[in-house]
Each structure stands twice: as C-alpha cells, then as structure tokens.
Design a protein around this motif. Sequence first.
Motif, short mmCIF file in Angstrom:
data_model
loop_
_atom_site.label_atom_id
_atom_site.label_comp_id
_atom_site.label_asym_id
_atom_site.label_seq_id
_atom_site.Cartn_x
_atom_site.Cartn_y
_atom_site.Cartn_z
N GLN A 125 5.02 9.43 16.76
CA GLN A 125 4.09 10.26 16.01
C GLN A 125 3.66 9.54 14.73
N PRO A 126 2.43 9.72 14.30
CA PRO A 126 2.00 9.09 13.05
C PRO A 126 2.95 9.42 11.90
N ASN A 127 3.40 8.37 11.23
CA ASN A 127 4.23 8.46 10.02
C ASN A 127 5.69 8.86 10.27
N TYR A 128 6.06 9.23 11.49
CA TYR A 128 7.42 9.76 11.70
C TYR A 128 8.48 8.68 11.41
N THR A 129 8.33 7.52 12.05
CA THR A 129 9.28 6.43 11.83
C THR A 129 9.23 5.96 10.39
N PHE B 219 9.98 0.11 21.95
CA PHE B 219 9.56 0.33 20.57
C PHE B 219 10.40 -0.44 19.55
N VAL B 220 11.45 -1.14 19.97
CA VAL B 220 12.30 -1.86 19.01
C VAL B 220 11.52 -2.95 18.28
N LYS B 221 10.81 -3.80 19.02
CA LYS B 221 10.13 -4.94 18.39
C LYS B 221 9.07 -4.45 17.41
N GLN B 222 8.26 -3.50 17.81
CA GLN B 222 7.21 -2.98 16.93
C GLN B 222 7.81 -2.30 15.71
N ALA B 223 8.84 -1.51 15.92
CA ALA B 223 9.48 -0.82 14.79
C ALA B 223 10.10 -1.82 13.83
N ALA B 224 10.74 -2.87 14.37
CA ALA B 224 11.37 -3.88 13.51
C ALA B 224 10.34 -4.54 12.62
N ASN C 280 8.35 7.58 7.71
CA ASN C 280 8.97 8.55 6.80
C ASN C 280 10.49 8.39 6.74
N PHE C 281 11.09 8.25 7.92
CA PHE C 281 12.56 8.16 7.93
C PHE C 281 13.02 6.85 7.30
N VAL C 282 12.32 5.76 7.60
CA VAL C 282 12.70 4.46 7.02
C VAL C 282 12.52 4.49 5.50
N GLN C 283 11.42 5.08 5.02
CA GLN C 283 11.23 5.17 3.57
C GLN C 283 12.34 6.00 2.92
N SER C 284 12.79 7.04 3.62
CA SER C 284 13.88 7.86 3.09
C SER C 284 15.17 7.04 3.00
N ILE C 285 15.41 6.18 4.00
CA ILE C 285 16.57 5.29 3.95
C ILE C 285 16.46 4.36 2.75
N LEU C 286 15.30 3.74 2.58
CA LEU C 286 15.13 2.77 1.50
C LEU C 286 15.28 3.43 0.12
N LEU C 287 14.71 4.61 -0.03
CA LEU C 287 14.82 5.30 -1.32
C LEU C 287 16.25 5.74 -1.60
N GLN D 156 0.85 -1.19 0.00
CA GLN D 156 0.00 0.00 0.00
C GLN D 156 0.90 1.24 0.00
N SER D 157 0.43 2.27 -0.66
CA SER D 157 1.11 3.57 -0.62
C SER D 157 0.33 4.47 0.33
N VAL D 158 1.01 4.95 1.36
CA VAL D 158 0.37 5.77 2.39
C VAL D 158 0.81 7.22 2.22
N LYS D 159 -0.16 8.10 2.03
CA LYS D 159 0.16 9.51 1.89
C LYS D 159 0.72 10.06 3.19
N THR D 160 1.71 10.93 3.07
CA THR D 160 2.33 11.51 4.25
C THR D 160 2.81 12.91 3.92
N GLN D 161 3.28 13.59 4.95
CA GLN D 161 3.90 14.90 4.77
C GLN D 161 5.28 14.86 5.40
N PRO D 162 6.23 15.58 4.84
CA PRO D 162 7.59 15.53 5.38
C PRO D 162 7.71 16.18 6.74
N PHE D 163 8.67 15.69 7.50
CA PHE D 163 9.07 16.33 8.75
C PHE D 163 10.38 17.06 8.47
#
Length: 557
Positions: free
Chosen positions: A31-35, A64-69, A37-44, A5-12
């Motif tokens: 915060q919604p989308n914060y993690t 938050f490690v397990k959930q984030a992973a 956003n940063f992970v998508q930036s890494i992947l891109l 799925q592509s989830v719309k977001t706004q930059p931080f």
Amino acid sequence: MPSPQSVKTQPFGDQKPGTSGLRKPTKTFLQPNYTENFVQSILLSCGDALRGSTLVVGGDGRYFVKQAAENIIRMCAANGVSRVIVGENGIFSTPCVSAIIRKEKALGGIILTASHNPGGLDNDFGIKFNTANGGPAPDGVTTKIFEISKSLAEYKIVNDLKIDVAVVGKSTFKIDGCGDFVVEVVDSVSAYLDLMKGIFDFGAIKTLLSGDFKILINCLNGVTGPYATRIFVDELGAPASSVVNCIPLEDFGGAHPDPNLVYAKELVDAMATGAYDFGAAFDGDGDRNMVLGKNAFFVSPSDSLAVIADKAEQCVPYFKSGIKGFARSMPTAGAVDLVAKKKQKPIYEVPTGWKYFGNLMDAGLLSLCGEESFGTGSDHIREKDGIWAILAWLSILAKTKRSVQDLLHDHWAVYGRNLFTRYDYENCSSEDANKLFEHLESLIGDETLLKSEWRAGGKSYRIALTDNFEYSDPVDGSVAKKQGIRFVFKDGSRIVFRISGTGSTGATVRMYLDSYEPELERCKQDAAKTLRPLVDVALKISSLETHLKRDKPTVIT
C-alpha cells in the motif's frame, strides 16, 4: 547532489509489532506509504543516536525484499544514517544480520522477513528491528515504534539516490544537508562463515562427512541455501547433492518454509528411505531448524536443546571454557532443566520471544537456549540460529561416534524423556480465539476444577496449578504478563495455551502438552500416542473445539 525529501503521509492504526516485528500480507506492505511509515517509525525511535550511525539491512529473499531494501537505504540516507551494510540482492539470514550488527558495532538492523510464514505476492511479508546487541527489539522499543507510527505525518527519503543491491561493493554518496553516506553491498555468507569457523571444529566435521556418513540438508528455498552450500559442500566437503532446494525463491517455490514434519515432508520422506544418516531443514530466514536421524527419526526441539546442552562443553570448542547457564521458553518441555540440574547450572524460563534471552546473555547469565518452535541458539549472537544448531549436532556426532537415535536413547537413559507435542489452530477468527481465552481465564483458580479428577485413555490427572504465566526479568526488573495460560498437573504434566504473535492474519491458537517419562522403554514409544490421553483432557478442560469451531488442528508437531 541527492537531496532528502519529506513526504506527507497519514498514520496507519495497525503497525503494532508482534513477537518478531510487524507481519502482514504482502499486499498490505505494498500500500502507498505503508512500508515507509513503519520504517520511518523505526528510525525515529532511535532518537539522536541515529545520526552518524551504521545500520544493517537485509532479508530472506521473499517477494518485495530487494525493492524494500533499496527504499530503506534511501530513507536511511535522508535520516542522517552514515553507513548501511546490505546483503547482496538484499539477502541476509536473520542470524547473519545479528552477527554483523555485533561485529560492526552497528546501531541495529532492519530485517525483512516473515520468518516461517509463506512468501509471495499473495502471502506474507514482515519487517523487524534488531537493536545494537543484535537481538530483536525489546518491548520498550517496539512500544515506542508503535506510538510513533500512530501519529506520523511525514517520512524522509532520498528518491533520486541510485542504488543497486545486486552489485557487491562500496559506494559513497554526498547527501545534501547530511554529508557522506556509505552503502556497502556485501557477500551475504562470508561474515557468518567466519563466525562459525571460530565456534566449531570444521576439521572434525569434515572427517565425519568424508566417510560413509551421509547428510541431507533441505533449505526449503529460503535464505539458507547459499549458506548451506558454502558451509556443508564447499567447506565441509559434503556432495553437492546433500543440499537441496538451495536457491532462495520469492515464494519459496510455493511451499511453506516452516521446518516441521508437515511442511518439510519432502525431507521426511527422503530420510525414511534410510539412505541418509542425518537430515535437517531450515525456515525462510534461517533461524529455525529441524533435526532428523536415519529412517526419519525425529528429534523434538526440546530434546535437541537438551542434547546440545549436555554435550556442548565436550564437543564444541566455543564452550570448552564453560557454560554460564541455560534457558528455554515457557511452553518448551523441561528436558534442558534436567541437564542444568545435573550440571549445577542456572536455568531460566522465559516468555516466547528471543528478545527475552538477549537480556540474560548480555548480563553474562546465559550460554545456551531454545524454543519448542524449532529454535536453538547460543550467546554467539542474539538470535536463534538454524545452521549453528546443525553444526552443533554434527560436532556432537563426530565426537561421540553415535547415531542420532542412539544418542537420544543414551540421553533418555540418563535423564528420562520430556514427551512433547504442539497443536496449531491457524487462521482462527479473532473473535473465536478471544472467547476461548476468556473461558480459559475464567478457569484460573477455579476450586471445582482443582478438585476434579480428569480421566482419559486409562490415565488419571489432577490439577495442581492454574495461572497465566508472568515473567519478571532478573536483569532489568521488567515484567511480562499474560504470556500463556498453564494447567500444571500433580504428576508434572502440563497444558499451555497461547495466541501466537507471529501470524499475519486472523489468530493462531497453540496448545502445548508435555509429560515426563523416566522409563527408557516408554521413552522410546511414539510421543503422540503416549500423550493422547493428555490431549483428550486438554480438549475437555478448554472446550477448545467448541470455541474455535474446529474439530482438528492445522498442524501437529
């Protein structure tokens, strides 16, 4: 079949990685989308190399490690990654991630850690990206990640992908439009243990620990608990009581997982009783270490690096074929420089940040390196490595049959001692810190300053050099500017000021001081007391206390 799925977001606007990734309060990452956003930036930032690649994911066990992973794995699936290797329960030490990246020839790894910063809902979290060499992303990559983050409009994720990182095993999923996606949940210790067995003589260390030699390892409830238990107890035969605070906790038991004399006071107090011959502590993600001898004899990180450098070829099988070169971060005292000179080996002085060592290692120029911030390592991986450092020390002690204190005294008798201390002023206002550094910058090249004599504690100092350290990488020619303001005196003593890049809020100002002492009896004196005149001069020159509105540091190491 699960679909991306592509989830719309706004930059931080605040996702610029620091010295070792992005560190913020945990609630910022929640915060919604914060993690995402940063992970998508890494992947891109990986470009076309991402599709069909292998990535390693894991962290230090903090909140938050397990959930984030698990969410990062879902994002990897949606972005065309073919395989993710993740630690059981999302846990991997930072050195282990580096080792697995290199072993598996992965594209890189996403490490969930704020290192030595406190953990928990009300404390810190962090994400950093390590590249294919196993080391922290270089400046060019982190800049690219930040630039992507500033205009990100969407992220990709497979929300309905069922993952449980608590269960060891391999799972293969068919992802709509992406093909096969493999998730390997692995024992977080095994690969690292195998690597250590190929570096050290475990038999020699086991013989040392089977006698009257007693060790105490304090893991500070960080990620090293399972590693230390498996290695020191199960493999090397130390009593189970030798490893304490060995269960990784989401908030590190409410403690500060930084292995220094202040935050590892429990270890210091236990060692002060004289019941143990050797003590060590590690930070939250396992890349830092502190070494203590009997009666809490403290080994500074600068001395620790120098001793390992001096004895490595003799005591560690990995180095018997020879050492290519040594390196230290600029604020680290120059003890290893003296070893390099005697052994006629190259010595490199780099900015703070392990990524600068990686380039030298990849070019075959560097074997051993370290930072004053309790980091020591070698070219076996591309991260500093706490447990590796302790195994190196135990190897040296097993071979030399000397106590920690005697070993240091032997070393100082040959090389002299580079006395060192660091003052940390934590959570300063950014405005105050910036004003301090504006003042310090104004002093660079000041003729009046250079002609002045500075007196304190019966000692006299004259400045020979002032600058803001600049590093030109001998491998790729890149230049890192403004890496620390230095005042170098005619007797070789130094004062260095930096703003730390590892804090999550406010500013941490660090003042480093070192001075060389050639006479053995003076080497044995208390470093803090001996350096007090230089501290007083540093405070006078910098007007630090006035600018920061602080009359004492938060931590002295």
